[in-house]
Design an enzyme around this catalytic site. Structure first.
Site, short mmCIF file in Angstrom:
data_model
loop_
_atom_site.label_atom_id
_atom_site.label_comp_id
_atom_site.label_asym_id
_atom_site.label_seq_id
_atom_site.Cartn_x
_atom_site.Cartn_y
_atom_site.Cartn_z
N HIS A 9 -5.55 0.12 -1.32
CA HIS A 9 -5.84 -1.29 -1.06
C HIS A 9 -6.85 -1.87 -2.05
O HIS A 9 -7.19 -3.05 -1.96
CB HIS A 9 -6.38 -1.47 0.36
CG HIS A 9 -5.45 -0.97 1.41
ND1 HIS A 9 -5.48 0.32 1.87
CD2 HIS A 9 -4.43 -1.60 2.07
CE1 HIS A 9 -4.52 0.47 2.79
NE2 HIS A 9 -3.88 -0.65 2.93
N CYS B 192 0.80 -1.23 0.00
CA CYS B 192 0.00 0.00 0.00
C CYS B 192 0.83 1.28 0.00
O CYS B 192 0.51 2.23 -0.72
CB CYS B 192 -0.98 0.02 1.17
SG CYS B 192 -0.29 -0.52 2.74
N ASP C 102 -7.53 5.28 -1.65
CA ASP C 102 -7.14 4.07 -0.95
C ASP C 102 -6.37 3.11 -1.88
O ASP C 102 -6.93 2.63 -2.86
CB ASP C 102 -8.39 3.37 -0.43
CG ASP C 102 -8.08 2.33 0.61
OD1 ASP C 102 -6.93 1.80 0.61
OD2 ASP C 102 -8.96 2.03 1.43
#
Lengths: 428, 465
Positions: free
Chosen positions: B424, B298, B422
């Site tokens: 992820h 990440c 994000d």
């Protein structure tokens, strides 16, 4: 299913006359338009006499017939082409079939070798052969697929009809031509100029093929039908426009050395015929573009064949010469009806030379007043410029074109000598 | 040049023009004269009646120099042209919902036109002449990539729009001539290349001709002149090649999404303001580039997003680094052992700062909070960051890393929201999914682990042009 040829009535009379007039085998060309569904033959023309033939014209000379076809092909506007050959002879069926087969392949190979436009996938590749027995007047019509060297003869229908020359639509335009190509640094002259020009013409031909074609001012969908050609005997001309964009140059160096350049600049009149009550826009565009490419390529080729352009003397000084490309002159196929054939007139020729050629090549009896020389004018040309005084004058050359077909024949033989195996047929 | 961006229409005209001439001499002055003559001939050509503008994917044709308009009326507004354009734009249900959600598309709509020449003309005509010039010389042969764009307001008629386009075309030929002559060295000629830049108001869309093939670092003098001419600050690049305007509905070749946050509706807080990243970034996340970094990559992805920002704003020419390249950079600065390369080890803000410095020459500030709950009090600092630097922020803490693209913050109430990108996400570049499921979305202060400590890496924008 065999092909179906719809033939102008006059052709029957013409072939009949040939049967009675001439002794020995007679060959000739069949001219018209081939469509997917049907084919139309609008005229026939016998192979001209070969004064230099070894046996006085008693046998069929494949090269001579092919060369005639090549010359005739140059005289046909868009949409019209040499569809095949005819043979009037009393030989038996097997012999004539072999002869006709060889003729048709040879003709097609020679004509297609000059073409600069790329054939389309949906083009008809069948050529017609017609055998007429002069005693019985019986005709046998067969086709060969010239794309397939092993093609077998297929029977076809040959039907005479009146008015085949009448219901045609004409699409035409006048187009500017502006080409410039560099000449290589070391000169081995005309051969190089010819090659350079042909290379540039190929690129230009692709530019034309890519161009956007407008019919009556609009870009029509491909399958739309054009409204002209519905009335018989009425001249209906569809006007077309062509929009082009230049090729993107990809050469790494923007500035390159050269030994000069050749440019072709001016404009041409282009014309194509479509047989149909409702011709399709796509077809009109295809035939017109082909005519545009052919007419320019033909004239350049003719100029290169002229003796005076072949004269070369470069002594390292700047030399500018100008040559006029011949202008296009039209001759109607019949006194009524829109169809015409064409020829090219050099500046030193008169209209009488045109009518002579129409007679020799297409066996047409045309008078000077029948010719249409109004579409193009021969341009003014500057005197040759040489920057230094030179002792020698440029030669005054005779516009030598007495035996028109003879000059081209010499070139053709040179080309054919490499590949062809000459077949002599025994006397009938 | 100003326009209400929602109803603005950009008319963009592109097409090749042949620059071809025989150069008798390659001495400077005669060569310049020959080139100028050729450009003058081109200017006459585009002013001639055979010049045609064809609206792409439509039957609309315009002859601007003889006022012939096919299919449309010259007095109609430019937007009317859209009715005639057939695009292959698939109206998938996905796109439709994205359009519904987003009312404030910042981009204008583009009408693409092609420059063509009509080769046909009325007869009778003069048959062609073949001219043969034999002389040791040089041939100049190039294609000029004409590219003009004008921003038109909704009241502009088609006729007006075309007139302005043609003026722009002639002007561009003058500029190309200037650039060609300036950059001429002996027989080496550089092809002039027009580039478009969207400058802040009041300048708007501006087209500049640069010599092609010359890297940005050699064009600093030209850029300084342009900054002066357009009264732009001298510490931010506007005219680097990476800054060229990306026309709407032109897809990006690399397939990454750009600025997914622009389709979102931003929160409204009492006396609150929104402070956002300035410029363009690409969304980098798990599983892209056939790299399975699910569970450990990440921070790497956040770093890639930041690198993409620096590249697209023109600060660096280097592409976005891969995981290996990032790891290699850390070995080179001595932060990690050689065995680090090829491993699946996590990195944090300090490593992000080190890589940005080593690979991009970019410095970053580190902000530390000992508890996630403290982040709510960092509104002012983050607001300042987005205002002065405008770069995306990487935040790492607990076991996760994210990218902060902006905040909504009220100075009076202290309320704060964070715009989070994000890394992820493991799916495809599907904008509606990404925005609807919150992979790019506004989060409240409870998004952070209230007890964990966080480090933020705030990259600093170099002050250069």
């Amino acid at each position: 299913m065999g092909r179906s040829y719809i033939v102008e009535d006059d052709v029957e009379g013409y072939l009949s006359r040939l049967c009675s007039q001439l002794a020995g085998p007679v060959t000739g060309l069949l001219i018209g338009q081939s469509m997917v569904q049907r084919d139309f033959v609008v005229m026939a023309t016998r192979t001209p006499q070969n004064n230099e033939s070894s046996d006085g014209g008693k046998s069929v000379d494949k090269e001579w017939v092919s060369e005639h076809a090549r010359q005739v092909s140059r005289m046909l506007p868009g949409g019209l082409s040499v569809l095949g050959v005819f043979l009037i002879s009393e030989s038996d069926a097997k012999e004539t079939l072999t002869t006709l087969r060889q003729l048709v392949f040879s003709v097609e190979n020679l004509i297609s070798s000059e073409r600069l436009w790329t054939p389309a996938d949906d083009d008809v590749t069948d050529c017609v052969t017609l055998h007429v027995n002069p005693k019985t007047r019986k005709t046998v019509c067969r086709t060969f697929d010239v794309k397939d060297p092993k093609s077998m003869a297929k029977p076809a229908d040959w039907k005479y009809q009146s008015g085949v020359c009448s219901s045609w639509a004409t699409v035409s335009c006048c187009l500017s031509v502006d080409l410039m190509v560099p000449l290589p640094e070391n000169m081995a002259f005309t051969r190089n100029m010819g090659d350079c020009l042909k290379g540039e013409l190929k690129v230009w031909a692709q530019q034309i093929e890519r161009g956007v074609c407008l019919i009556e001012g609009r870009k029509l969908p491909e399958d739309s039908e054009l409204k002209a050609g519905q009335k018989k005997n009425v001249r209906q001309t569809i006007s077309a426009q062509l929009l082009i964009t230049p090729d993107v140059q990809t050469a790494a160096d923007v500035v390159q050395r050269c030994g000069g350049c050749v440019s072709v600049s001016g404009a041409i009149h282009s014309r194509a015929f479509l047989h149909s009550n409702k011709p399709k826009a796509k077809l009109a565009e295809k035939l017109l573009k082909r005519d545009i490419v052919s007419t320019v390529a033909t004239r350049v080729q003719m100029l290169l064949e002229e003796p005076q352009t072949q004269n070369e003397e470069n002594k390292g000084r700047k030399q500018t010469e100008q040559f006029c490309l011949p202008r296009r002159v039209f001759c109607p196929v019949k006194s009524t009806g829109p169809l015409s054939v064409c020829d090219y007139q050099f500046s030193d020729e008169g209209l009488s030379e045109m009518t002579d050629r129409f007679k020799e090549m297409l066996d047409m009896d045309a008078a000077e007043e029948d010719l249409d020389a109004t579409q193009e004018m021969i341009a003014e040309v500057i005197e040759s410029e040489v920057t230094e005084e030179s002792a020698e004058e440029n030669e005054m050359l005779d516009p030598w074109r007495n035996n028109y077909i003879g000059v081209a024949m010499a070139t053709a033989v040179a080309l054919l000598a490499l590949a062809a195996s000459i077949v002599y047929l025994s006397d009938v | 040049i100003l326009a209400d961006s929602e109803s603005a229409v950009i008319l963009r005209l592109r097409g090749p023009l042949d620059l071809k001439c025989l150069l008798d001499s390659i001495d400077v002055v005669p060569m310049q004269k020959a080139i100028s003559r050729t450009f003058e001939a081109l200017r006459l050509q585009v002013k001639s009646e055979s010049c045609v503008l064809a609206v792409c994917n439509s039957p609309v044709l315009i002859w601007p120099n003889k006022s012939v308009f096919e299919e449309i009326s010259p007095d109609a507004p430019c937007e009317d042209i859209f009715q005639f354009i057939q695009t292959d734009d698939q109206e998938t249900s996905g796109n439709r919902s994205a359009k519904k959600k987003n009312k404030k598309r910042v981009s204008a709509s583009v009408i693409n036109l092609s420059l063509m020449m009509e080769a046909t003309k009325p007869g009778p005509v003069s048959a062609p002449i073949l001219t043969r010039t034999v002389q040791k010389s040089h041939l100049l042969c190039a294609t000029l990539p004409m590219d003009c764009a004008i921003w038109s307001s909704c009241s502009d008629t088609i006729k007006d729009g075309c007139e302005r386009l043609m003026k722009a075309l002639t002007r561009q030929l003058f500029e190309m001539e200037k650039v060609t002559l300036q950059c001429m060295k002996g027989t080496t000629l550089l092809i002039p290349e027009p580039l478009h830049f969207l400058l802040p108001e009041p300048n708007g869309l501006v087209t500049v001709v640069f010599p092609s093939g010359v890297p940005d670092k050699e064009l600093e003098a030209q850029r300084q002149e342009l900054h002066g001419q357009f009264e732009l600050p001298d510490n931010k690049p506007f005219f680097r090649r990476a800054n060229t305007y990306h026309f709407p509905n032109e897809p990006y070749k690399d397939g990454y999404l750009r600025n997914p946050h622009t389709v979102l509706t931003h929160p409204t807080l009492d006396n609150g303001k929104v402070y956002l990243v300035q410029g363009i970034y690409s969304y980098h996340h798990y599983m892209q580039d056939r790299m399975d970094d699910n569970g450990w990559g990440c921070a790497y992805r956040s770093l890639q997003t930041i690198c993409s920002w620096f590249q697209q704003q023109g600060y660096v020419e280097r592409g976005v680094p891969s995981h290996k390249e990032i790891q290699q950079a850390l070995v080179e600065v001595g932060d990690k052992q050689a065995s680090f390369v090829g491993s699946r080890q996590w990195i944090g803000s300090i490593e992000v700062q080190a890589v940005l410095n080593h690979l991009l020459g970019v410095t970053s500030k580190i902000m530390f909070v000992s508890q996630g709950s403290e982040l709510a009090s960092k509104g002012r600092e983050l607001a300042n960051h987005f205002m002065t630097e405008g770069t995306p922020v990487m935040i790492g803490g607990g076991v996760l890393a994210h990218t902060i693209l902006g905040i909504a913050w009220s100075e009076t109430t202290g309320e704060i929201r964070y715009l989070i990108l994000d890394p992820h996400y493991t799916g495809a570049e599907d904008l509606p999914v990404i925005t609807e499921k919150g992979w790019c979305g506004w989060k409240g202060p409870d998004f952070w682990d209230q007890t964990a400590y966080y480090n933020l890496c705030l990259p600093q924008r170099p002050r250069v042009i």
